[in-house]
Design a protein around this motif. Structure first.
Motif, PDB file in Angstrom:
ATOM      1  N   GLN A   1       0.711  -6.768   7.080  1.00  0.00           N
ATOM      2  CA  GLN A   1       1.084  -8.127   6.955  1.00  0.00           C
ATOM      3  C   GLN A   1       1.996  -8.200   5.408  1.00  0.00           C
ATOM      4  O   GLN A   1       1.969  -7.344   4.808  1.00  0.00           O
ATOM      5  CB  GLN A   1      -0.005  -8.934   6.958  1.00  0.00           C
ATOM      6  N   ASP A   2       2.327  -9.217   5.321  1.00  0.00           N
ATOM      7  CA  ASP A   2       3.377  -9.752   4.140  1.00  0.00           C
ATOM      8  C   ASP A   2       2.379  -9.780   3.027  1.00  0.00           C
ATOM      9  O   ASP A   2       1.120  -9.896   3.128  1.00  0.00           O
ATOM     10  CB  ASP A   2       3.949 -11.007   4.343  1.00  0.00           C
ATOM     11  N   PHE A   3       2.979  -9.573   1.831  1.00  0.00           N
ATOM     12  CA  PHE A   3       2.196  -9.556   0.527  1.00  0.00           C
ATOM     13  C   PHE A   3       1.485 -10.581   0.208  1.00  0.00           C
ATOM     14  O   PHE A   3       0.178 -10.779  -0.425  1.00  0.00           O
ATOM     15  CB  PHE A   3       3.205  -9.262  -0.651  1.00  0.00           C
TER      16      PHE A   3
ATOM     17  N   SER B   1       4.103  -4.243   4.874  1.00  0.00           N
ATOM     18  CA  SER B   1       4.903  -4.580   5.867  1.00  0.00           C
ATOM     19  C   SER B   1       5.452  -3.584   6.823  1.00  0.00           C
ATOM     20  O   SER B   1       5.809  -4.001   7.966  1.00  0.00           O
ATOM     21  CB  SER B   1       5.982  -5.304   5.409  1.00  0.00           C
ATOM     22  N   ASN B   2       5.498  -2.257   6.527  1.00  0.00           N
ATOM     23  CA  ASN B   2       5.388  -1.183   7.170  1.00  0.00           C
ATOM     24  C   ASN B   2       4.382  -1.004   8.253  1.00  0.00           C
ATOM     25  O   ASN B   2       3.235  -0.443   7.743  1.00  0.00           O
ATOM     26  CB  ASN B   2       5.814   0.248   6.346  1.00  0.00           C
ATOM     27  N   PRO B   3       4.443  -1.245   9.652  1.00  0.00           N
ATOM     28  CA  PRO B   3       3.456  -0.917  10.519  1.00  0.00           C
ATOM     29  C   PRO B   3       2.983   0.444  10.544  1.00  0.00           C
ATOM     30  O   PRO B   3       1.960   0.735  10.998  1.00  0.00           O
ATOM     31  CB  PRO B   3       3.975  -1.473  11.853  1.00  0.00           C
TER      32      PRO B   3
ATOM     33  N   PHE C   1       0.898  -1.249  -0.021  1.00  0.00           N
ATOM     34  CA  PHE C   1      -0.208  -0.163   0.033  1.00  0.00           C
ATOM     35  C   PHE C   1       0.672   1.312   0.048  1.00  0.00           C
ATOM     36  O   PHE C   1       0.471   2.286  -0.650  1.00  0.00           O
ATOM     37  CB  PHE C   1      -1.095  -0.224   1.096  1.00  0.00           C
ATOM     38  N   GLY C   2       1.981   1.034   0.804  1.00  0.00           N
ATOM     39  CA  GLY C   2       2.789   2.498   0.518  1.00  0.00           C
ATOM     40  C   GLY C   2       2.040   3.725   1.101  1.00  0.00           C
ATOM     41  O   GLY C   2       1.276   3.794   2.137  1.00  0.00           O
ATOM     42  N   THR C   3       2.360   4.611   0.418  1.00  0.00           N
ATOM     43  CA  THR C   3       1.530   6.026   0.894  1.00  0.00           C
ATOM     44  C   THR C   3       0.129   5.742   0.788  1.00  0.00           C
ATOM     45  O   THR C   3      -0.652   6.747   1.435  1.00  0.00           O
ATOM     46  CB  THR C   3       2.081   7.111   0.005  1.00  0.00           C
TER      47      THR C   3
HETATM   48  C1  LIG Z   1       7.154   0.876  -3.964  1.00  0.00           C
HETATM   49  S1  LIG Z   1       6.549   0.966  -2.441  1.00  0.00           S
HETATM   50  C2  LIG Z   1       4.694   1.166  -2.665  1.00  0.00           C
HETATM   51  C3  LIG Z   1       4.353   2.712  -3.239  1.00  0.00           C
HETATM   52  C4  LIG Z   1       2.911   2.855  -3.374  1.00  0.00           C
HETATM   53  N1  LIG Z   1       2.513   2.435  -4.461  1.00  0.00           N
HETATM   54  C5  LIG Z   1       2.684   4.521  -3.349  1.00  0.00           C
HETATM   55  O1  LIG Z   1       2.595   4.945  -4.329  1.00  0.00           O
HETATM   56  O2  LIG Z   1       3.096   5.232  -2.209  1.00  0.00           O
HETATM   57  C6  LIG Z   1       6.461  -0.661  -1.603  1.00  0.00           C
HETATM   58  C7  LIG Z   1       5.648  -0.754  -0.452  1.00  0.00           C
HETATM   59  O3  LIG Z   1       5.902  -2.208   0.041  1.00  0.00           O
HETATM   60  C8  LIG Z   1       6.097  -2.410   1.014  1.00  0.00           C
HETATM   61  N2  LIG Z   1       6.538  -3.934   1.257  1.00  0.00           N
HETATM   62  C9  LIG Z   1       7.975  -4.263   0.932  1.00  0.00           C
HETATM   63  N3  LIG Z   1       7.971  -5.414   1.396  1.00  0.00           N
HETATM   64  C10 LIG Z   1       6.954  -6.022   1.652  1.00  0.00           C
HETATM   65  C11 LIG Z   1       6.505  -7.598   1.602  1.00  0.00           C
HETATM   66  N4  LIG Z   1       7.398  -8.541   1.756  1.00  0.00           N
HETATM   67  N5  LIG Z   1       5.095  -7.335   2.161  1.00  0.00           N
HETATM   68  C12 LIG Z   1       4.192  -6.370   2.301  1.00  0.00           C
HETATM   69  N6  LIG Z   1       4.845  -4.961   2.021  1.00  0.00           N
HETATM   70  C13 LIG Z   1       5.978  -4.764   1.640  1.00  0.00           C
HETATM   71  C14 LIG Z   1       7.000  -1.157   1.669  1.00  0.00           C
HETATM   72  O4  LIG Z   1       6.751  -0.995   3.034  1.00  0.00           O
HETATM   73  C15 LIG Z   1       6.483  -0.221   0.884  1.00  0.00           C
HETATM   74  O5  LIG Z   1       5.566   0.706   1.490  1.00  0.00           O
END
Ligand SMILES: C[S@@+](CC[C@H](N)C(=O)[O-])C[C@H]1O[C@@H](n2cnc3c(N)ncnc32)[C@H](O)[C@@H]1O
Length: 303
Positions: free
Chosen positions: A181-183, A62-64, A42-44
């Motif tokens: 949670q993880d993807f 994964s970022n709480p 989800f990121g931002t």
């Molecule tokens: C490229 S960013 C997403 C950016 C988002 N689409 C935006 O526009 O803000 C990738 C995101 O994936 C999360 N992430 C990294 N590894 C992960 C995993 N194994 N499972 C879930 N999320 C993960 C990171 O914390 C980060 O927020």
């Protein structure tokens, strides 16, 4: 279209790609009023908040801290009013703090690393260098202060509070589930008729505590998406003037791919200051008569 901007920033934010992604979504052939939204990275939140779908939203990261912020916006613990009170208070302290604000920024950083307050998270995201988000090996906020006179000027505070209000409005009128949670766990919840929007860390490019990404992760992602009954759209990088993304040939070229040039505008690395050709990879045919727009001039705003 006007794009809803989230209250936090990151170097990977997809703001400028939103119209392009939405164009592909609109050509998916799905009944978008009912389409569910599954977003494992989800990121931002900028893509999910702007997605033109009316079904349930299951989003994970994964970022709480990201998930915590949105859960707090959803339950009203963080809202435009208490965000304003908070930012005005912090801004007054910052203005008179030692070392032109650096000392107070460090104090908020230390406080956040202990207490994980969603308010401090927004403060750090907006006062940190170049709108970057990075965590060190201990999972602590790791971005230096971006010193600017009147860092939180009244107009800037209003802008951030409006962003909180907009995010809140969108979340509260829909059915949203925010999961730390993880993807894999998020993608597993996708069903026929959903869209999974996938924006993983880019392989071979950028790593921090929450953004480690290995070849094995890419392989797992590929297997998971290959087997999903849902529609998916993956964002990844295609090439830049220095190199190509090997993962395109290894995995993604077997699906449909459209590309567009994009300027990232953050980070210290030289490659990040050059245009990058972005790809959208998807497992469905585009239905409409028109192709997604290509070749737009794109520059990210950081304020
Ligand atoms: C490229 S960013 C997403 C950016 C988002 N689409 C935006 O526009 O803000 C990738 C995101 O994936 C999360 N992430 C990294 N590894 C992960 C995993 N194994 N499972 C879930 N999320 C993960 C990171 O914390 C980060 O927020």
């Amino acid at each position: 279209m006007s794009v809803i901007i989230p209250p936090i920033k990151s170097q990977g934010i997809k703001t400028k790609l939103v119209p392009w992604i939405n164009d592909v979504i609109r050509q998916s052939g799905l009944d978008l009023k009912r389409t569910g939204w599954i977003e494992p990275f989800f990121g931002t939140g900028v893509v999910g908040l702007n997605a033109p779908v009316g079904g349930r939203h299951i989003v994970g990261d994964s970022n709480p801290h990201l998930i915590n912020l949105y859960q707090n916006i959803q339950n009203g613990e963080v809202n435009e009013y208490n965000m304003r009170t908070y930012l005005e208070h912090e801004s007054r302290i910052l203005e008179v703090a030692d070392e032109n604000g650096y000392a107070y920024y460090r104090e908020v950083k230390n406080r956040f690393n202990q207490n994980h307050s969603p308010f401090d998270f927004v403060f750090l995201s907006r006062a940190g260098f170049n709108g970057m988000m990075r965590f060190n090996r201990k999972g602590e906020w790791n971005i230096p202060f971006c010193q600017k006179p009147g860092r939180f000027a009244p107009a800037y505070i209003t802008k951030i509070c409006n962003q909180v209000a907009n995010a809140s409005r969108i979340i509260r009128r829909g059915d949203w589930n925010f999961l730390n949670q993880d993807f894999r766990a998020t993608i597993e919840q996708a069903e026929v008729g959903d869209i999974i929007y996938v924006d993983p860390p880019y392989f071979g490019r950028y790593v921090d505590y929450y953004n480690g990404w290995t070849e094995k992760d890419e392989a797992t992602l590929f297997e998971t998406l290959r087997n999903t009954p849902a529609h998916f759209i993956l964002s990844t990088w295609h090439h830049n003037e220095f190199r190509e993304n090997d993962m395109m040939n290894r995995y993604w070229n077997q699906f449909n791919v459209v590309t567009q040039e994009h300027f990232y505008h953050g980070g210290g690395h030289i490659e990040n200051r050059h245009p990058m050709v972005e790809a959208l990879v998807f497992n469905f045919e585009l239905e409409d008569v028109h192709e997604p727009q290509v070749e737009m001039e794109l520059k990210l705003e950081f304020e």
